[in-house]
Design an enzyme around this catalytic site. Sequence first.
Site, short mmCIF file in Angstrom:
data_model
loop_
_atom_site.label_atom_id
_atom_site.label_comp_id
_atom_site.label_asym_id
_atom_site.label_seq_id
_atom_site.Cartn_x
_atom_site.Cartn_y
_atom_site.Cartn_z
CB SER A 79 7.36 3.92 -3.55
OG SER A 79 6.48 4.14 -2.39
CE LYS B 183 7.62 19.86 18.67
NZ LYS B 183 7.49 20.09 17.22
#
Length: 310
Positions: free
Chosen positions: A128, A180
């Site tokens: 990764s 949000k």
Amino acid sequence: MSEPPRNLDHDLLADRRRMKRRLSLWRGMAVLLALGGLFLLAGPRWMGGGVPGAGHVLRLSVEGTISDDRKLTEAIDAASRDPLVRGMILSIDSPGGSVAGGEGLHASLARFRAEKPLAAVMRGTAASAGYMIAMPAERVFARESTLTGSIGVILQSFDVSELLATLGVQAELLTSGPLKGVPSPFRPLEAQGRDALQRVVADMHAQFIDMVAVGRDLPRDQVAQLADGRVYTGRQALELKLVDAIGAEPEARAWLAASHQIPQTVPVRDLDPRGAAERWLGVSVRAVVKTVISEWLAIDGARAVWQLPR
């Protein structure tokens, strides 16, 4: 009878001698401090068996979780400008880390590569973000059993709303918009939020694919087919052209000698931007706290990391 007058000339002479001795002492200390400062600045570059002015090869060891590290990127940038640094060996043993941390280290290594030779050596794991940071290298080595690849991004959260309801606890969230605070452990992830986060992950994944395509000089479509998150052994990665050769640091030194005329007799020095206290402890308490809290427990941090099955 009156006392005889003191010998003022004798007293003045004695005072002058004492002052001269003190000045000599301070001058000597100043010279020693100056020599010590010069040794600290130039001495480390000449130690290690090399010829003064012959330079050295840096070894940057990246181990464990990769996070955003300003001191490290600044040290790499400084090394790229140091005339005595002839090249670098990037030694990787990492399952990855944050996407931003991998991107920042990738960028600083790319700047170094633009100035000087860079070889990457993959040890046990370079997956990764650990694979991402190897992409600027001109030559990438891996062991046959190295676990590498895992080209992907993960963003994970958890939902404890049902548990809280069982306990009779209700969380109230006041937000400026419907997205949000997404994701939140206090409410289920709805379709709108899931779609928005998936687009964020897809964009980061696309950036990762672009880094690999450029670094390995491979067609983007070919990299995209390999970038499904799986890990590869070093031998598999070699067949897929994700690495250049099977080997370790001796092979990297031999490549630097053959390709860039950097003799294997040139000393190798470790690049370590940590302070003396951190080097003595072996790990920074701040880094541990940041890794555990910011990288592993955070619900809104995207990571490029290969996670072992639990």
